[in-house]
Write a protein that holds these residues in place. Structure first.
Motif, PDB file in Angstrom:
ATOM      1  N   ALA A   1      14.896  -1.563   4.189  1.00 26.43           N
ATOM      2  CA  ALA A   1      15.644  -1.492   2.935  1.00 26.43           C
ATOM      3  C   ALA A   1      16.792  -0.496   3.086  1.00 26.43           C
ATOM      4  N   VAL A   2      16.525   0.577   3.816  1.00 23.85           N
ATOM      5  CA  VAL A   2      17.576   1.543   4.151  1.00 23.85           C
ATOM      6  C   VAL A   2      17.497   1.792   5.649  1.00 23.85           C
ATOM      7  N   ARG A   3      18.576   1.494   6.310  1.00 22.14           N
ATOM      8  CA  ARG A   3      18.569   1.635   7.763  1.00 22.14           C
ATOM      9  C   ARG A   3      18.940   3.071   8.128  1.00 22.14           C
ATOM     10  N   ALA A   4      17.979   3.773   8.745  1.00 21.25           N
ATOM     11  CA  ALA A   4      18.190   5.196   9.053  1.00 21.25           C
ATOM     12  C   ALA A   4      18.647   5.398  10.494  1.00 21.25           C
ATOM     13  N   THR A   5      18.748   4.311  11.247  1.00 26.15           N
ATOM     14  CA  THR A   5      19.085   4.456  12.672  1.00 26.15           C
ATOM     15  C   THR A   5      20.281   3.573  13.045  1.00 26.15           C
TER      16      THR A   5
ATOM     17  N   LEU B   1       8.556   8.611  14.987  1.00 23.28           N
ATOM     18  CA  LEU B   1       9.283   9.714  14.372  1.00 23.28           C
ATOM     19  C   LEU B   1       9.767   9.241  13.007  1.00 23.28           C
ATOM     20  N   ARG B   2       9.767  10.146  12.047  1.00 20.26           N
ATOM     21  CA  ARG B   2      10.384   9.789  10.771  1.00 20.26           C
ATOM     22  C   ARG B   2      11.819  10.287  10.794  1.00 20.26           C
ATOM     23  N   PHE B   3      12.736   9.389  10.482  1.00 17.13           N
ATOM     24  CA  PHE B   3      14.144   9.766  10.485  1.00 17.13           C
ATOM     25  C   PHE B   3      14.618  10.071   9.075  1.00 17.13           C
TER      26      PHE B   3
ATOM     27  N   LEU C   1       0.840  -1.200   0.000  1.00 13.73           N
ATOM     28  CA  LEU C   1       0.000   0.000   0.000  1.00 13.73           C
ATOM     29  C   LEU C   1       0.876   1.251   0.000  1.00 13.73           C
ATOM     30  N   SER C   2       0.282   2.378  -0.293  1.00 13.92           N
ATOM     31  CA  SER C   2       1.063   3.605  -0.404  1.00 13.92           C
ATOM     32  C   SER C   2       1.824   3.850   0.904  1.00 13.92           C
ATOM     33  N   ARG C   3       3.052   4.278   0.781  1.00 16.36           N
ATOM     34  CA  ARG C   3       3.968   4.554   1.893  1.00 16.36           C
ATOM     35  C   ARG C   3       4.493   3.283   2.576  1.00 16.36           C
ATOM     36  N   ALA C   4       4.260   2.128   1.996  1.00 12.47           N
ATOM     37  CA  ALA C   4       4.778   0.898   2.611  1.00 12.47           C
ATOM     38  C   ALA C   4       6.293   0.813   2.471  1.00 12.47           C
ATOM     39  N   GLY C   5       6.847   1.481   1.439  1.00 12.92           N
ATOM     40  CA  GLY C   5       8.304   1.466   1.284  1.00 12.92           C
ATOM     41  C   GLY C   5       8.791   0.891  -0.037  1.00 12.92           C
ATOM     42  N   LYS C   6       7.950   0.873  -1.073  1.00 13.45           N
ATOM     43  CA  LYS C   6       8.319   0.265  -2.365  1.00 13.45           C
ATOM     44  C   LYS C   6       9.475   1.007  -3.035  1.00 13.45           C
ATOM     45  N   THR C   7       9.349   2.342  -3.096  1.00 15.71           N
ATOM     46  CA  THR C   7      10.362   3.127  -3.807  1.00 15.71           C
ATOM     47  C   THR C   7      11.719   2.974  -3.136  1.00 15.71           C
ATOM     48  N   VAL C   8      11.726   3.053  -1.826  1.00 13.51           N
ATOM     49  CA  VAL C   8      12.983   2.924  -1.084  1.00 13.51           C
ATOM     50  C   VAL C   8      13.552   1.517  -1.260  1.00 13.51           C
ATOM     51  N   PHE C   9      12.685   0.524  -1.219  1.00 12.45           N
ATOM     52  CA  PHE C   9      13.117  -0.870  -1.365  1.00 12.45           C
ATOM     53  C   PHE C   9      13.804  -1.093  -2.713  1.00 12.45           C
TER      54      PHE C   9
ATOM     55  N   ARG D   1      17.333  12.777   1.638  1.00 19.99           N
ATOM     56  CA  ARG D   1      15.867  12.884   1.761  1.00 19.99           C
ATOM     57  C   ARG D   1      15.265  11.602   1.213  1.00 19.99           C
ATOM     58  N   TRP D   2      14.038  11.292   1.648  1.00 14.76           N
ATOM     59  CA  TRP D   2      13.364  10.115   1.093  1.00 14.76           C
ATOM     60  C   TRP D   2      12.816  10.476  -0.276  1.00 14.76           C
ATOM     61  N   PRO D   3      12.926   9.576  -1.242  1.00 12.42           N
ATOM     62  CA  PRO D   3      12.437   9.897  -2.595  1.00 12.42           C
ATOM     63  C   PRO D   3      10.908   9.955  -2.653  1.00 12.42           C
ATOM     64  N   ASN D   4      10.394  10.492  -3.764  1.00  8.13           N
ATOM     65  CA  ASN D   4       8.938  10.526  -3.950  1.00  8.13           C
ATOM     66  C   ASN D   4       8.395   9.110  -4.069  1.00  8.13           C
ATOM     67  N   SER D   5       7.214   8.899  -3.478  1.00 10.70           N
ATOM     68  CA  SER D   5       6.659   7.546  -3.420  1.00 10.70           C
ATOM     69  C   SER D   5       6.019   7.126  -4.747  1.00 10.70           C
ATOM     70  N   THR D   6       5.747   5.836  -4.818  1.00 10.08           N
ATOM     71  CA  THR D   6       5.068   5.249  -5.975  1.00 10.08           C
ATOM     72  C   THR D   6       3.644   5.774  -6.109  1.00 10.08           C
ATOM     73  N   VAL D   7       3.270   6.235  -7.326  1.00  9.78           N
ATOM     74  CA  VAL D   7       1.863   6.577  -7.555  1.00  9.78           C
ATOM     75  C   VAL D   7       1.325   5.850  -8.782  1.00  9.78           C
TER      76      VAL D   7
HETATM   77  P1  GDP Z   1       5.883   3.714  -1.383  1.00 13.38           P
HETATM   78  O1  GDP Z   1       4.675   4.580  -1.355  1.00 13.38           O
HETATM   79  O2  GDP Z   1       5.520   2.290  -1.087  1.00 13.38           O
HETATM   80  O3  GDP Z   1       6.730   3.867  -2.631  1.00 13.38           O
HETATM   81  O4  GDP Z   1       6.763   4.142  -0.123  1.00 13.38           O
HETATM   82  P2  GDP Z   1       8.224   4.820  -0.052  1.00 13.38           P
HETATM   83  O5  GDP Z   1       9.270   3.857  -0.499  1.00 13.38           O
HETATM   84  O6  GDP Z   1       8.199   6.131  -0.730  1.00 13.38           O
HETATM   85  O7  GDP Z   1       8.338   4.997   1.528  1.00 13.38           O
HETATM   86  C1  GDP Z   1       7.462   5.848   2.230  1.00 13.38           C
HETATM   87  C2  GDP Z   1       8.181   6.448   3.414  1.00 13.38           C
HETATM   88  O8  GDP Z   1       8.472   5.421   4.360  1.00 13.38           O
HETATM   89  C3  GDP Z   1       9.532   7.072   3.066  1.00 13.38           C
HETATM   90  O9  GDP Z   1       9.376   8.396   2.638  1.00 13.38           O
HETATM   91  C4  GDP Z   1      10.267   6.949   4.377  1.00 13.38           C
HETATM   92  O10 GDP Z   1       9.875   7.995   5.257  1.00 13.38           O
HETATM   93  C5  GDP Z   1       9.727   5.648   4.958  1.00 13.38           C
HETATM   94  N1  GDP Z   1      10.588   4.489   4.677  1.00 13.38           N
HETATM   95  C6  GDP Z   1      10.521   3.621   3.643  1.00 13.38           C
HETATM   96  N2  GDP Z   1      11.461   2.646   3.749  1.00 13.38           N
HETATM   97  C7  GDP Z   1      12.149   2.913   4.886  1.00 13.38           C
HETATM   98  C8  GDP Z   1      13.227   2.249   5.566  1.00 13.38           C
HETATM   99  O11 GDP Z   1      13.779   1.230   5.131  1.00 13.38           O
HETATM  100  N3  GDP Z   1      13.628   2.813   6.747  1.00 13.38           N
HETATM  101  C9  GDP Z   1      13.045   3.950   7.256  1.00 13.38           C
HETATM  102  N4  GDP Z   1      13.503   4.447   8.417  1.00 13.38           N
HETATM  103  N5  GDP Z   1      12.027   4.582   6.644  1.00 13.38           N
HETATM  104  C10 GDP Z   1      11.580   4.067   5.477  1.00 13.38           C
END
Ligand code: GDP
Length: 486
Positions: free
Chosen positions: A376-380, A451-453, A37-45, A100-106
């Motif tokens: 997928a990306v460890r921010a902490t 918190l978002r890191f 679902l949106s914001r689940a982390g697809k783009t970052v993954f 910065r976190w990239p723009n999410s999947t739409v």
């Molecule tokens: P999408 O909508 O599924 O493409 O989601 P994104 O990949 O854009 O991720 C949405 C948000 O979740 C990002 O902007 C980050 O704030 C957070 N996020 C995603 N993956 C990670 C991760 O591996 N670690 C952390 N700390 N935050 C993440």
């Protein structure tokens, strides 16, 4: 008897499958679907996965890379000319260059990676990995293929009368009660109903409620169809499940619902979903934990819906000539870096249990299903923080600028230590509401969200680009493609 359109559809599917099969003989290819679902982390993954493969990330559990059998992994032009390319380079710049976190999947997008490797027996080979990124909202539409407008309207209404949805649906429900399904069709009333219904779906998705089950998916993720009649309909409160009289509001809504299935859902199934070999489903389980038991039950229903999608091709809808090829499905709880490592196994166990509860895994004969908790990306980073006499297992990270916790607004530069709390040993506590949420700061009570890191600051060496830190990304890769690189 099978309808004509269904036969045509199956013939098209099998022709496509044959073409793909031919391709695959000469050029072994894995089509990997990445959804959630949106914001689940697809783009970052996807960005982290491609970066790790192309630049040789630290992936000890991904055997072929760890043992040095992968000679190179490079991006090449993708096979589908009408699908947008995944903006890998841009996302990487944002992530690494700007922190910065990239723009999410739409929308759907695609990327082709060609991997040169040595087989375990020493022979040189090439595997082509096509990564297909698509919104999970679209996947959750597939069950609509088997439902009439009347069934869908009844189910959507029943769901919207449960809490906390009923509260969020109040305005739409008020408008709905003014509509007579048998009355003459009315464009303005339909526009208003669709708008209020979409507002309700969007409110459910808000992080305070974190609902997951929200079809039709394009209402929230319209892609290029925003504003078209196929996206302008809504459930009506119907007197029966017969068909609506010709020219009525009811008939108009039903017609548009069918148009949605024809113009949106079927092409997605045929052109994309049905061609996947492997699938990863990313789940922001932590957001659901924090929103409470209703969100968890909703997530569980959505997971059941997703598993249903993998059965659809095997069962009734597109049965005889075509079966989906997906033979591995990985469910991944994302953003595990918000937890101390002592909770990672618990996070995995909770997701596993949710899937078990749907009691459908057995019916997925032919497809292996696994579960992982990853970042997928460890921010902490992890640290022990002294509080009074206790040393608390904590995480350190830089909250993004403007984040607020306990009255403090963060500037995007300062690193803070937070004590995320432990996940309960017994998952039942999460479902029964006995769990009071994970706290977002070291100081006191639970907040409704984390918190978002910011993405991590990488140590740049003199020559090499640094690899991105992660949690268990290598395990995910090993499950998804490890066997194809032996
Ligand atoms: P999408 O909508 O599924 O493409 O989601 P994104 O990949 O854009 O991720 C949405 C948000 O979740 C990002 O902007 C980050 O704030 C957070 N996020 C995603 N993956 C990670 C991760 O591996 N670690 C952390 N700390 N935050 C993440």
């Amino acid at each position: 008897m099978a309808s004509f359109s269904k036969i045509v559809e199956e013939a098209r599917l099998s022709a496509r499958a044959l073409l793909d099969y031919g391709d695959n003989l000469f050029n072994p290819t894995v089509r990997l679907g990445v959804t959630g679902l949106s914001r689940a982390g697809k783009t970052v993954f996807i960005t982290a996965l491609v970066h790790g493969l192309a630049r040789g990330g630290r992936f000890p559990v991904f055997e072929s890379l760890a043992t040095g059998r992968i000679a190179s992994a490079r991006l090449t032009p993708q096979p589908d000319d009408t699908v947008p390319r995944f903006a890998y380079e841009q996302h990487l710049r944002t992530l690494v260059g700007e922190r910065r976190w990239p723009n999410s999947t739409v929308d759907i997008s695609e990327l082709r990676l060609v991997i040169d490797y040595q087989r375990q027996n020493g022979a040189d080979r090439t595997l082509t990995l096509d990564i297909v990124d698509y919104p999970g909202e679209w996947l959750l539409d597939l069950p609509l293929l088997g439902k009439s407008y009347e069934q869908w309207a009844a189910e959507s209404l029943a769901l919207s009368r449960q809490q906390p949805r009923a509260l969020l649906a109040a305005e739409w429900h008020a408008h709905l009660s003014t509509l007579d399904p048998q009355a003459h069709e009315d464009e303005q009333a339909t526009l208003t109903a669709a708008r209020l219904f979409t507002d309700y779906l969007r409110a459910c998705r808000d992080e305070r409620f974190a609902m997951s089950l929200l079809p039709p998916g394009r209402f929230l993720m319209p892609g290029n169809l925003a504003g078209s009649p196929a996206l302008t309909f809504a459930p009506l409160d119907l007197p029966s499940d017969e068909a609506g009289p010709a020219g009525s509001l009811w008939a108009m809504m039903a017609r548009r619902y069918e148009a949605y299935k024809d113009a949106v859902v079927r092409p997605f199934f045929r052109d994309h979903f049905a061609r996947l070999d492997r699938q990863i489903v990313l789940v922001d389980a932590l957001a659901a934990f924090n929103a409470g038991p209703e969100a968890l039950h909703d997530l569980e229903a959505a997971l059941a819906g997703i598993l249903d999608c993998f059965r659809i091709g095997r069962g009734t809808l597109f049965s005889a000539l075509f079966r989906p090829r997906i033979d591995r499905i990985l469910f991944a709880a994302t953003k595990a870096d918000h937890l101390h490592h002592s909770s990672h196994d618990r996070l995995e166990a909770i997701l596993r249990r949710m899937l078990d509860r749907t009691a459908m895994r057995a019916e997925l004969a032919g497809a292996a299903v696994d579960v992982v908790a990853l970042a997928a990306v460890r921010a902490t980073r992890e640290a022990q923080v002294q509080r009074g006499r206790d040393r608390l297992p904590s995480i350190l990270g830089t909250p993004v600028s403007g984040e607020v916790a306990n009255g403090e607004t963060f500037d995007g530069e300062t690193e803070v230590a937070t004590f995320p709390g432990d996940l309960p040993d017994n998952p039942e506590e999460l479902f029964s509401g006995g769990f009071r949420g994970l706290s977002s700061t070291a100081s006191d009570k639970a907040d409704f969200r984390f918190l978002r890191f910011r993405p991590p600051l990488l140590e740049h060496g003199t020559t090499e680009e640094p690899s991105l830190p992660h949690i268990r990304l290598d395990r995910a890769l090993q499950f998804l493609i490890g066997d194809r690189l032996q």
